[in-house]
Design a protein around this motif. Structure first.
Motif, PDB file in Angstrom:
ATOM      1  N   CYS A  12       0.829  -1.215   0.000  1.00 40.25           N
ATOM      2  CA  CYS A  12       0.000   0.000   0.000  1.00 40.25           C
ATOM      3  C   CYS A  12       0.863   1.265   0.000  1.00 40.25           C
ATOM      4  CB  CYS A  12      -0.885  -0.010   1.241  1.00 40.25           C
ATOM      5  SG  CYS A  12      -1.834   1.506   1.472  1.00 40.25           S
ATOM      6  N   ASP A  13       0.487   2.225  -0.865  1.00 40.20           N
ATOM      7  CA  ASP A  13       1.211   3.503  -0.887  1.00 40.20           C
ATOM      8  C   ASP A  13       0.328   4.654  -0.381  1.00 40.20           C
ATOM      9  OD1 ASP A  13      -0.547   3.967  -2.927  1.00 40.20           O
ATOM     10  OD2 ASP A  13       0.969   4.468  -4.429  1.00 40.20           O
ATOM     11  N   ALA A  16      -5.264   6.214  -1.146  1.00 42.55           N
ATOM     12  CA  ALA A  16      -6.610   6.488  -0.637  1.00 42.55           C
ATOM     13  C   ALA A  16      -7.718   6.249  -1.655  1.00 42.55           C
ATOM     14  CB  ALA A  16      -6.709   7.906  -0.072  1.00 42.55           C
ATOM     15  N   LEU A  17      -7.402   5.640  -2.784  1.00 42.90           N
ATOM     16  CA  LEU A  17      -8.447   5.363  -3.781  1.00 42.90           C
ATOM     17  C   LEU A  17      -9.539   4.445  -3.228  1.00 42.90           C
ATOM     18  CD1 LEU A  17      -6.442   4.776  -7.087  1.00 42.90           C
ATOM     19  CD2 LEU A  17      -8.078   6.609  -6.608  1.00 42.90           C
ATOM     20  N   ILE A  34      -3.298   3.413   5.646  1.00 40.76           N
ATOM     21  CA  ILE A  34      -4.661   2.931   5.419  1.00 40.76           C
ATOM     22  C   ILE A  34      -5.017   1.900   6.492  1.00 40.76           C
ATOM     23  CG2 ILE A  34      -4.086   1.024   3.845  1.00 40.76           C
ATOM     24  CD1 ILE A  34      -6.970   3.497   3.310  1.00 40.76           C
ATOM     25  N   PRO A  53      -4.858  -0.190  -7.081  1.00 36.69           N
ATOM     26  CA  PRO A  53      -3.941  -0.384  -8.223  1.00 36.69           C
ATOM     27  C   PRO A  53      -2.716  -1.215  -7.874  1.00 36.69           C
ATOM     28  CG  PRO A  53      -3.732   1.846  -7.353  1.00 36.69           C
ATOM     29  CD  PRO A  53      -4.843   1.193  -6.576  1.00 36.69           C
ATOM     30  N   ALA A  56      -3.089  -4.341  -3.031  1.00 38.77           N
ATOM     31  CA  ALA A  56      -2.710  -4.388  -1.612  1.00 38.77           C
ATOM     32  C   ALA A  56      -3.834  -4.918  -0.730  1.00 38.77           C
ATOM     33  CB  ALA A  56      -2.299  -2.997  -1.135  1.00 38.77           C
ATOM     34  N   ILE A  57      -5.046  -4.968  -1.279  1.00 42.76           N
ATOM     35  CA  ILE A  57      -6.178  -5.466  -0.485  1.00 42.76           C
ATOM     36  C   ILE A  57      -6.624  -6.810  -1.018  1.00 42.76           C
ATOM     37  CG2 ILE A  57      -8.540  -5.053   0.292  1.00 42.76           C
ATOM     38  CD1 ILE A  57      -8.142  -2.159   0.109  1.00 42.76           C
TER      39      ILE A  57
HETATM   40  S1  SF4 Z   1      -4.985  -0.259  -0.139  1.00 43.11           S
HETATM   41 FE1  SF4 Z   1      -4.615   0.186  -2.332  1.00 43.11          FE
HETATM   42  S2  SF4 Z   1      -6.191   1.699  -2.932  1.00 43.11           S
HETATM   43 FE2  SF4 Z   1      -6.112   1.645  -0.673  1.00 43.11          FE
HETATM   44  S3  SF4 Z   1      -4.683   3.284  -0.102  1.00 43.11           S
HETATM   45 FE3  SF4 Z   1      -3.472   1.377  -0.264  1.00 43.11          FE
HETATM   46  S4  SF4 Z   1      -2.701   1.334  -2.368  1.00 43.11           S
HETATM   47 FE4  SF4 Z   1      -4.362   2.847  -2.310  1.00 43.11          FE
END
Ligand code: SF4
Ligand code: SF4
Length: 68
Positions: A12-13, A16-17, A34, A53, A56-57
């Motif tokens: 995760c970067d 916040a998408l 996050i 993208p 990460a989830i």
């Molecule tokens: S989990 Fe994915 S979409 Fe959510 S903040 Fe991290 S990189 Fe972005």
């Protein structure tokens, strides 16, 4: 404890998408990290997994069709 998607913070970067797509407000940024708030309201829609993208989830809930 409610079952919730899993976030790999190494991937995760903090873009916040995923936050606005979550219908139950379970995803928040805490100190730019996050964070999933455990909630029974998670509808397992897996929108968070789809929009991320960086993959990460991981939504643990898969639709499995039973053999007829
Ligand atoms: S989990 Fe994915 S979409 Fe959510 S903040 Fe991290 S990189 Fe972005
Ligand atoms: S699966 Fe859906 S309701 Fe649950 S945390 Fe992800 S976006 Fe929110």
């Amino acid at each position: 404890m409610a079952e919730m998607p899993y976030i790999d913070l190494d991937k995760c970067d903090s873009c916040a998408l995923c936050i606005p797509v979550c219908r139950c407000g379970a995803l928040v940024l805490v100190n730019n990290v996050i964070t999933l708030i455990e909630t029974e309201k998670c509808g397992w829609c897996c929108e968070c997994e789809e929009i991320c993208p960086l993959s990460a989830i991981t939504c643990a809930f898969e639709i499995v069709f039973a053999d007829e």
